[in-house]
Every structure is written in structure tokens, then in C-alpha cells.
Motif scaffolding. Structure first.
Motif, PDB file in Angstrom:
ATOM      1  N   GLU A   3       5.712   8.585  15.771  1.00 30.32           N
ATOM      2  CA  GLU A   3       6.263   8.469  14.413  1.00 30.32           C
ATOM      3  C   GLU A   3       6.621   9.853  13.869  1.00 30.32           C
ATOM      4  O   GLU A   3       7.670  10.049  13.256  1.00 30.32           O
ATOM      5  CB  GLU A   3       5.254   7.782  13.497  1.00 30.32           C
ATOM      6  CG  GLU A   3       5.805   7.534  12.090  1.00 30.32           C
ATOM      7  CD  GLU A   3       4.784   6.879  11.178  1.00 30.32           C
ATOM      8  OE1 GLU A   3       5.129   6.635  10.022  1.00 30.32           O
ATOM      9  OE2 GLU A   3       3.641   6.645  11.638  1.00 30.32           O
ATOM     10  N   TYR A   4       5.735  10.820  14.119  1.00 21.23           N
ATOM     11  CA  TYR A   4       5.979  12.196  13.668  1.00 21.23           C
ATOM     12  C   TYR A   4       7.240  12.749  14.313  1.00 21.23           C
ATOM     13  O   TYR A   4       8.111  13.320  13.657  1.00 21.23           O
ATOM     14  CB  TYR A   4       4.772  13.054  14.045  1.00 21.23           C
ATOM     15  CG  TYR A   4       4.944  14.531  13.774  1.00 21.23           C
ATOM     16  CD1 TYR A   4       4.633  15.062  12.515  1.00 21.23           C
ATOM     17  CD2 TYR A   4       5.405  15.394  14.760  1.00 21.23           C
ATOM     18  CE1 TYR A   4       4.787  16.411  12.262  1.00 21.23           C
ATOM     19  CE2 TYR A   4       5.566  16.744  14.507  1.00 21.23           C
ATOM     20  CZ  TYR A   4       5.242  17.249  13.260  1.00 21.23           C
ATOM     21  OH  TYR A   4       5.400  18.578  13.020  1.00 21.23           O
ATOM     22  N   THR A   7      10.482  11.110  12.974  1.00 18.61           N
ATOM     23  CA  THR A   7      10.874  11.635  11.660  1.00 18.61           C
ATOM     24  C   THR A   7      11.533  12.999  11.812  1.00 18.61           C
ATOM     25  O   THR A   7      12.533  13.301  11.156  1.00 18.61           O
ATOM     26  CB  THR A   7       9.646  11.738  10.739  1.00 18.61           C
ATOM     27  OG1 THR A   7       9.020  10.463  10.661  1.00 18.61           O
ATOM     28  CG2 THR A   7      10.059  12.172   9.338  1.00 18.61           C
ATOM     29  N   HIS A  91       3.613  20.359  16.394  1.00 17.74           N
ATOM     30  CA  HIS A  91       3.609  19.183  17.263  1.00 17.74           C
ATOM     31  C   HIS A  91       3.239  19.568  18.686  1.00 17.74           C
ATOM     32  O   HIS A  91       2.439  18.877  19.351  1.00 17.74           O
ATOM     33  CB  HIS A  91       4.989  18.524  17.240  1.00 17.74           C
ATOM     34  CG  HIS A  91       5.075  17.272  18.057  1.00 17.74           C
ATOM     35  ND1 HIS A  91       4.457  16.099  17.694  1.00 17.74           N
ATOM     36  CD2 HIS A  91       5.692  17.021  19.245  1.00 17.74           C
ATOM     37  CE1 HIS A  91       4.699  15.167  18.602  1.00 17.74           C
ATOM     38  NE2 HIS A  91       5.446  15.707  19.555  1.00 17.74           N
ATOM     39  N   GLN A 221       8.193  12.427   4.055  1.00 18.03           N
ATOM     40  CA  GLN A 221       7.460  11.783   5.139  1.00 18.03           C
ATOM     41  C   GLN A 221       6.993  12.810   6.164  1.00 18.03           C
ATOM     42  O   GLN A 221       5.876  12.715   6.692  1.00 18.03           O
ATOM     43  CB  GLN A 221       8.342  10.724   5.805  1.00 18.03           C
ATOM     44  CG  GLN A 221       8.626   9.520   4.919  1.00 18.03           C
ATOM     45  CD  GLN A 221       9.665   8.586   5.496  1.00 18.03           C
ATOM     46  OE1 GLN A 221      10.544   9.008   6.244  1.00 18.03           O
ATOM     47  NE2 GLN A 221       9.586   7.310   5.146  1.00 18.03           N
ATOM     48  N   GLN A 222       7.837  13.800   6.429  1.00 16.25           N
ATOM     49  CA  GLN A 222       7.462  14.838   7.393  1.00 16.25           C
ATOM     50  C   GLN A 222       6.276  15.653   6.877  1.00 16.25           C
ATOM     51  O   GLN A 222       5.344  15.957   7.628  1.00 16.25           O
ATOM     52  CB  GLN A 222       8.653  15.768   7.643  1.00 16.25           C
ATOM     53  CG  GLN A 222       8.421  16.806   8.728  1.00 16.25           C
ATOM     54  CD  GLN A 222       8.375  16.183  10.110  1.00 16.25           C
ATOM     55  OE1 GLN A 222       9.342  15.588  10.564  1.00 16.25           O
ATOM     56  NE2 GLN A 222       7.258  16.318  10.786  1.00 16.25           N
ATOM     57  N   HIS A 225       3.185  13.745   7.336  1.00 19.83           N
ATOM     58  CA  HIS A 225       2.703  13.821   8.716  1.00 19.83           C
ATOM     59  C   HIS A 225       1.936  15.120   8.961  1.00 19.83           C
ATOM     60  O   HIS A 225       0.908  15.122   9.646  1.00 19.83           O
ATOM     61  CB  HIS A 225       3.882  13.724   9.691  1.00 19.83           C
ATOM     62  CG  HIS A 225       4.472  12.358   9.811  1.00 19.83           C
ATOM     63  ND1 HIS A 225       3.713  11.219   9.942  1.00 19.83           N
ATOM     64  CD2 HIS A 225       5.764  11.949   9.818  1.00 19.83           C
ATOM     65  CE1 HIS A 225       4.513  10.163  10.030  1.00 19.83           C
ATOM     66  NE2 HIS A 225       5.758  10.576   9.938  1.00 19.83           N
ATOM     67  N   GLN A 229      -1.914  15.591  10.136  1.00 21.96           N
ATOM     68  CA  GLN A 229      -2.334  16.421  11.270  1.00 21.96           C
ATOM     69  C   GLN A 229      -3.489  17.343  10.871  1.00 21.96           C
ATOM     70  O   GLN A 229      -4.453  17.502  11.635  1.00 21.96           O
ATOM     71  CB  GLN A 229      -1.158  17.264  11.770  1.00 21.96           C
ATOM     72  CG  GLN A 229      -0.130  16.477  12.555  1.00 21.96           C
ATOM     73  CD  GLN A 229       0.988  17.362  13.056  1.00 21.96           C
ATOM     74  OE1 GLN A 229       1.271  18.426  12.493  1.00 21.96           O
ATOM     75  NE2 GLN A 229       1.657  16.928  14.103  1.00 21.96           N
TER      76      GLN A 229
END
Length: 426
Positions: A3-4, A7, A91, A221-222, A225, A229
């Protein structure tokens, strides 16, 4: 993780779309310069030296404005690229840690299986030393990776607060609105007054609402995320038996987290309370992009009447094949919520309410040209009452059908219903 990553890719795709729009705008700018040069070559013999100078000044102003927009977009895009780099590194770092942690879990699982086999078959117990070594090695490695990632992620998280400012959020909304401007159809026979009708206002509002729930929403949304994290890393550091985060580190993360949430919520509130301003500015930008007044009309306004904002004059309405109404963009009229039917002429003071936003109408002119190529410009406030230009509020039964400009209503065109706004409710 998927999902991350999805986006992140969506944001990159939308940035590419913005860059494409900027490139398209540059090409249109080049075409405009060529077109204006051709017009100038045809008219310069009939223009005074002062008018020629005014013509060139107007062209220079347009170039400066375009250059300023290009610099602003470059800075905005550079900031977004910095964020993208931060997201990629976070990420990647988290992915490396998870891979190492999985190896640790597998080592523990293998040790358990071998122990069960040993107990059942009474085989040699030397495997225990190797299993213990593997578990300790993978445990230490995953702990070290997690804490190294933690140190870097704190700096990356704080960097978000340097980039994601209220101005950056506003720029994100603005550039999303730019997509609306670029996608709007241009009707050559019409004028900017068509943008103010109820039907077109509803269309523009719907497109703005959709664009706000595109890139700006993906940005929120990012960030969400990234916050998730950070919480995941804290939970793992509390569970893996390694060194705990320091109070200073926890305070820094909490401060950055609170600052980001506050800025995003303030941006949502500003959009909810200032949605009318966004709609107005978008309508004005559309008018400037789609219906610029003929350059000769702008030059005459500067030469004859000292019009300081001549470079922002737009064609409001084409009266016939040789005459058109030009003025500054009329978006400010959208913020006047009382009924009105204003006649603009020598006697306009008799018809205009005291609190009416008269400023854009004071820079309204009739620009004419004849078959011989001669141009003339008349201020609307110099017209005889019988030639008055009429502006009305069409949604309040103030119009009779013979008006030159009919302004629709924005009463129900808020942005509080956007996902961007609702996601940031306290």
C-alpha cells in the motif's frame, strides 16, 4: 508495504502529469509569442511610438509572469522530489530490516524444529551451539539495522516538517487546480463571462473537488504511511530486546508528528473556510489563460487611461465581430452574495450598491477595431446610459436576459466534502 509503495507510485505518476502540463504550457507560450509577433508586425505601422512601447511592455510583463510561474513550479517540484527521495530511502531501509528480521525468525523456527527432532530421536546435541549462534547473529544484526534505521528515520521525519509547510500544501492544491485550468475547453467565440455562469461554475467546482482528492490526498496518505512506519519501528524496538529509544529521540519524533498533523489539519481548515477564494482564483486564472484581451487593447488601456494592470485584461464578452468588452478578471463578483443588476455607464453611481466589489469593473473597456485595422478603446464609465454594460446575479432573479455578464452563485460550492478535508478532521 505494498500500500505504501502504491501510494508513492501514484504520487510520482501525478508529478509526471504536472510536468507534462508545464511542458505543454511552455509550448503554448512559444506559439503565443509567435502569434503576437505576427500581429505586431501587421499593426506597428498604425501604432504610435508610445503604443508600440506599451505593447512591448505588456509582452515583457507576460514573460516575467510566465518566468515567475516556471520558477515557482521548479521549486515546488524540487521539494516534492526531496520528499520522494526520503520515501524511497525509508521504504528501502525498512525493507532491509524486515528481511533480516525474517531471517531471525527462520533461525528460531529451525532451532525449535531441530530441538523437537532431537528430543524425539535422541540424536547428537551439537546442533544447539550452531542454532544458538545463528539466532544470536540474526538477532544482533536485526537489532543493529533497526536502530540504524531509527536514527536515519528521525532525521527524515523531521525533514518532512521543513518541506510540508502550509505554503507547500497550498501549492499542492494550486497545482492540482492547474490541471483543471489546462483541461478546460476554450471556446474562441465566447468570453470570460461564460466562466461565471451557474453551469460552468458547477463544472469547475466539481473538477476542483476531484483534483483536491488527487495529489493533495495522496500526499496526506503518504505522510500517514510514514507515521505508521515510525510507530512500527518504535513497537519493534520495544519488543526485540535491544537498546530502547532515548527520551530525546521520542521527544523529537513526537514534536515532528504533532507539527505535521497540525499543519495538515490547518490546511484542511483553510480549504474549508477559503474554498470560495480557491474557486474565485481558479476562475480568474482560467480567464487569464483562455481569454486574454487582444494585446492592442491592453496597450491602448495603458497609453490612454494609465491602466496599471493592463497586462491582466481579459475579453469578458464579444458584443459583435468588431467590438468586445475587456476588463480585469471578474472572479471577485462571486464573493458578493446579494442580488444586483448593475448598469455601468456615466451614471453607474446611481445603480451600484455601496458594498459592491467595484474595483474590477472600474477597469472595464469597450475595445473596437474596424476593417481597416484601426483600433479604439472606450472606458465603460464614459459610455452614455443608453449604451450601458449590464452585470447581474443570475441565481437571484436579478437578470432580465439582456445582460452582458450574468454571475452565478457559489453558495453550495464548498470543499468540506472532499476526502482530503474529511481525512484531516481532528
Amino acid at each position: 508495504r505494498n500500500e505504501y509503495l502504491n501510494t508513492t507510485l501514484q504520487i510520482h505518476t501525478r508529478l509526471m502529469r504536472l510536468q507534462h502540463q508545464a511542458s505543454t504550457k511552455f509550448n503554448k507560450r512559444r506559439e503565443r509569442l509567435i502569434r503576437e509577433a505576427q500581429v505586431f508586425s501587421q499593426l506597428k505601422e498604425k501604432m504610435s511610438s508610445q503604443n508600440i512601447l506599451n505593447y512591448k511592455i505588456d509582452a515583457l510583463r507576460s514573460e516575467v509572469s510566465d518566468f515567475r510561474d516556471a520558477v515557482e513550479f521548479h521549486n515546488y517540484n524540487d521539494n516534492f522530489q526531496q520528499l520522494s527521495q526520503i520515501w524511497r530511502e525509508m521504504h528501502s531501509g525498512l525493507g532491509i530490516y524486515i528481511s533480516t528480521a525474517e531471517k531471525h525468525i527462520l533461525a528460531v523456527h529451525d532451532a525449535i524444529q531441530q530441538t523437537e527432532t532431537h528430543l524425539g530421536c535422541a540424536k547428537d546435541s551439537s546442533f544447539i551451539r550452531q542454532a544458538t549462534s545463528d539466532i544470536e547473529s540474526t538477532s544482533t544484526s536485526s537489532q543493529d539495522l533497526l536502530r540504524n534505521f531509527w536514527q536515519k528515520s528521525i532525521l527524515a521525519f523531521e525533514k518532512h516538517t521543513d518541506i510540508i509547510t502550509p505554503e507547500f500544501i497550498a501549492a499542492t492544491v494550486k497545482h492540482s487546480a492547474m490541471l483543471v485550468i489546462q483541461s478546460q475547453e476554450h471556446h474562441a467565440t465566447a468570453g470570460a463571462a461564460t466562466l461565471l455562469t451557474n453551469g460552468n461554475l458547477k463544472t469547475i467546482h466539481a473538477k476542483l473537488l476531484s483534483s483536491i482528492d488527487d495529489l493533495p490526498l495522496s500526499l496526506v496518505q503518504q505522510v500517514a504511511h510514514v507515521m505508521a512506519q515510525m510507530r512500527f519501528v518504535l513497537i519493534r524496538m520495544d519488543q526485540d530486546g535491544g537498546e530502547k529509544p532515548t527520551e530525546d529521540q521520542l521527544d523529537r519524533v513526537a514534536a515532528a508528528n504533532d507539527q505535521l498533523i497540525t499543519m495538515l489539519q490547518d490546511s484542511a481548515k483553510a480549504l474549508q473556510s477559503g474554498g470560495e477564494s480557491l474557486l474565485q482564483s481558479t476562475v480568474d486564472d482560467l480567464a487569464l489563460k483562455l481569454y486574454p484581451a487582444p494585446t492592442v487593447c491592453k496597450a491602448l488601456a495603458l497609453e490612454k487611461h494609465g491602466e496599471a494592470m493592463s497586462h491582466e485584461l481579459v475579453t469578458v464578452h464579444k458584443i459583435n465581430s468588431t467590438a468586445e468588452i475587456v476588463s480585469l478578471p471578474l472572479g471577485k463578483l462571486l464573493r458578493y452574495h446579494k442580488p444586483y443588476r448593475v448598469k455601468l455607464s456615466k451614471n453607474d453611481v446611481l445603480d451600484i450598491p455601496n458594498d459592491f466589489p467595484i474595483l474590477p469593473l472600474q477597469s472595464m473597456y469597450i475595445c473596437n477595431h474596424n476593417v481597416n485595422g484601426a483600433w479604439s478603446l472606450t472606458r465603460v464609465r464614459d459610455l452614455e446610459p443608453s449604451e450601458a454594460i449590464i452585470v447581474c446575479s443570475s441565481s437571484r432573479d436579478s437578470c432580465q436576459g439582456n445582460e452582458h455578464v450574468m454571475v452565478g452563485s457559489t453558495d453550495k460550492m464548498a470543499f468540506a466534502t472532499s476526502k482530503f478535508s474529511s481525512m484531516l478532521q481532528p
